[in-house]
Design a protein around this motif. Structure first.
Motif, PDB file in Angstrom:
ATOM      1  N   LEU A 100       0.763  -0.767   0.405  1.00  0.00           N
ATOM      2  CA  LEU A 100      -0.180   0.210   0.195  1.00  0.00           C
ATOM      3  C   LEU A 100       0.954   1.498   0.061  1.00  0.00           C
ATOM      4  O   LEU A 100       0.499   2.396   0.086  1.00  0.00           O
ATOM      5  N   GLY A 101       2.326   1.363   0.011  1.00  0.00           N
ATOM      6  CA  GLY A 101       3.296   2.304   0.011  1.00  0.00           C
ATOM      7  C   GLY A 101       2.718   3.376   1.201  1.00  0.00           C
ATOM      8  O   GLY A 101       2.940   4.240   1.780  1.00  0.00           O
ATOM      9  N   LEU A 102       2.637   1.963   2.581  1.00  0.00           N
ATOM     10  CA  LEU A 102       2.378   3.240   3.838  1.00  0.00           C
ATOM     11  C   LEU A 102       3.688   3.108   4.235  1.00  0.00           C
ATOM     12  O   LEU A 102       4.509   2.029   4.304  1.00  0.00           O
ATOM     13  N   SER A 103       4.202   4.419   5.125  1.00  0.00           N
ATOM     14  CA  SER A 103       4.648   3.667   6.591  1.00  0.00           C
ATOM     15  C   SER A 103       4.641   3.467   7.116  1.00  0.00           C
ATOM     16  O   SER A 103       3.325   2.788   7.599  1.00  0.00           O
ATOM     17  N   PRO A 104       5.628   2.111   8.098  1.00  0.00           N
ATOM     18  CA  PRO A 104       5.505   1.497   9.439  1.00  0.00           C
ATOM     19  C   PRO A 104       4.368   1.971  10.166  1.00  0.00           C
ATOM     20  O   PRO A 104       3.379   1.584  11.346  1.00  0.00           O
ATOM     21  N   GLY A 105       4.493   3.251  10.944  1.00  0.00           N
ATOM     22  CA  GLY A 105       4.126   4.461  11.430  1.00  0.00           C
ATOM     23  C   GLY A 105       2.491   4.944  11.012  1.00  0.00           C
ATOM     24  O   GLY A 105       1.555   4.341  12.245  1.00  0.00           O
ATOM     25  N   SER A 106       2.125   4.797   9.750  1.00  0.00           N
ATOM     26  CA  SER A 106       1.299   5.146   8.974  1.00  0.00           C
ATOM     27  C   SER A 106      -0.140   3.853   9.165  1.00  0.00           C
ATOM     28  O   SER A 106      -1.333   3.631  10.200  1.00  0.00           O
ATOM     29  N   LEU A 107       0.692   2.494   8.773  1.00  0.00           N
ATOM     30  CA  LEU A 107       0.787   1.646   9.278  1.00  0.00           C
ATOM     31  C   LEU A 107      -0.642   0.736  10.132  1.00  0.00           C
ATOM     32  O   LEU A 107      -1.506   0.539  10.918  1.00  0.00           O
ATOM     33  N   THR A 108       1.107   1.106  11.575  1.00  0.00           N
ATOM     34  CA  THR A 108      -0.393   1.151  12.365  1.00  0.00           C
ATOM     35  C   THR A 108      -1.116   2.119  13.381  1.00  0.00           C
ATOM     36  O   THR A 108      -2.184   1.639  14.046  1.00  0.00           O
ATOM     37  N   ARG A 109      -0.593   3.256  12.435  1.00  0.00           N
ATOM     38  CA  ARG A 109      -2.067   4.035  13.426  1.00  0.00           C
ATOM     39  C   ARG A 109      -3.250   4.134  12.375  1.00  0.00           C
ATOM     40  O   ARG A 109      -4.532   4.047  12.587  1.00  0.00           O
ATOM     41  N   LEU A 110      -3.479   3.522  11.133  1.00  0.00           N
ATOM     42  CA  LEU A 110      -4.521   2.652  10.981  1.00  0.00           C
ATOM     43  C   LEU A 110      -5.249   1.915  10.608  1.00  0.00           C
ATOM     44  O   LEU A 110      -6.141   1.547  10.959  1.00  0.00           O
TER      45      LEU A 110
END
Length: 400
Positions: free
Chosen positions: A47-57
């Motif tokens: 999805l082209g997401l950073s690990p931090g963004s993925l955790t938040r989502l």
């Protein structure tokens, strides 16, 4: 933050609106639902997401129970979990359940599924009449039966949504604008069933529904471009391109029914010689077989006779097999799919007449083309009910 899950409905009152997922959150849920379990790193890359963004989502999805942390083979439920969670993300298929109902002109077929469209139970009932009140009563009775079945297996579970499919035109997944076999015009079927069952209800054309099921959870999964051909009481056709089902208001017209396949074949009810209806529908084959054999036979009896070497049955079945091969060749030539999925209650023809199918297929294909990837679906009518359940699953996940 609003939970992405709506409360399940257990009483026949007005259905609760579903809160749709959107944007990256929806894409995460879809990736895991369709391809999970997936590691966080795999999801980030997809999805082209950073690990931090993925955790938040993913946190609200985990909190709501839509996603769960799957155990690795080396782990047990009692194993300690230290540091940052490393478990792959998955969905709990048993977290939500759906009922799908397929309507024909004289019967209703129902299936209870989990969130990944796994069929847990199936039932059916005749339609003694086609007036909307009677059909709604029959569907509601089948829903009640499957809800009771679910309660015996998973006492704390409830049904999240209801999907209904039928041959004909459907608008906004709510209203049946035309269903000739039921004699319906402009019927708000979803509203009638929601009021009767208390479940959020979606309605869809049966071919569209089974195409969606094939795409998400079936033989077309993983293909961004495939075609579905169904043979049985009628001829159906669905197409997925760029990972999206092609939708059209003409989906309920069974357009392939008129496709010419055998210049010297029998005349179909539409008046066309050797068309798909005349060559491939179960009714046409049974009529021809009974006339040539001098006695009444069923579709399966005809195929059994052909498999046993009866010359009359063999000739009829092989002629239909060649026609089926030509139809799939035409579909492949026009749409260039990665795969052709063949389904419907008449699909056994492809096995009994396998050599004839290949003869018809290769005769109409350029010899330089790659071998066509053909997958067969189950002929069980519960498979169509499962398709109806899938459109309810899609409505839940996508907020349609």
């Amino acid at each position: 933050m609003t939970s992405p899950l709506q409360p399940t409905v257990s009483a026949p009152s007005a259905p609760t609106a579903w809160t749709p997922l959107s944007g990256p959150t929806r894409q995460i849920a879809l990736e895991v639902l369709l391809d999970g379990p997936l590691s966080r790193s795999a999801l980030s890359q997809r999805l082209g997401l950073s690990p931090g963004s993925l955790t938040r989502l993913t946190k609200p999805l985990l909190d709501a129970g839509l996603l769960v942390e799957a155990l690795t083979p080396a782990e047990t439920e009692d194993a300690p979990r230290l540091g940052r969670p490393a478990q792959p993300l998955d969905v709990d298929p048993s977290s939500h359940h759906f009922v799908g109902v397929k309507l024909t002109g004289d019967h209703a077929y129902a299936a209870l599924t989990d969130l990944r469209a796994g069929v847990l139970a199936a039932t059916d009932a005749p339609l003694d009449a086609t007036d909307p009140e009677h059909v709604v009563d029959v569907v509601a009775t089948l829903v009640d039966e499957l809800v009771a079945t679910l309660a015996t297996v998973r006492p704390s579970a409830s049904v999240t949504g209801l999907g209904v499919s039928l041959g004909g035109h459907v608008k906004r997944r709510t209203d049946v604008t035309l269903a000739d076999h039921l004699g319906w015009r402009d019927l708000p079927l979803a509203a009638l069933l929601s009021e009767r069952t208390g479940l959020r209800t979606v309605v869809e054309n049966d071919i569209v529904a089974v195409t969606e099921a094939t795409h998400w959870f079936g033989e077309g999964h993983g293909c961004s471009r495939f075609a579905l051909v169904t043979i049985g009481a009628g001829i159906g056709y669905g197409l997925v391109v760029h990972d999206e089902a092609v939708e059209s208001p003409e989906a309920g017209l069974s357009l392939l029914s008129h496709f010419p396949l055998a210049p010297d074949g029998p005349v179909g009810p539409c008046g066309h010689t050797g068309c798909a209806t005349a060559m491939l529908t179960t009714g046409a084959l049974v009529t021809q077989a009974s006339r040539h054999l001098g006695r009444d036979v069923t579709y399966d009896q005809l195929l059994d006779l052909a498999a046993a070497g009866d010359p009359v049955a063999r000739d009829l079945v092989d002629a239909s097999g060649r026609a089926l091969g030509r139809l799939m060749a035409a579909v492949a030539n026009f749409t260039m799919p990665e795969r052709v999925v063949l389904g419907g209650e008449g699909v056994r023809l492809a096995e009994v007449a396998a050599d004839a199918v290949q003869h018809g297929l290769h005769g109409d294909r350029d010899p330089r083309t790659r071998p066509l990837d053909i997958r067969l679906q189950s002929p069980e009518l519960a498979h169509w009910a499962r398709g109806a359940a899938v459109v309810a699953i899609q409505a839940f996940v996508l907020g349609r």
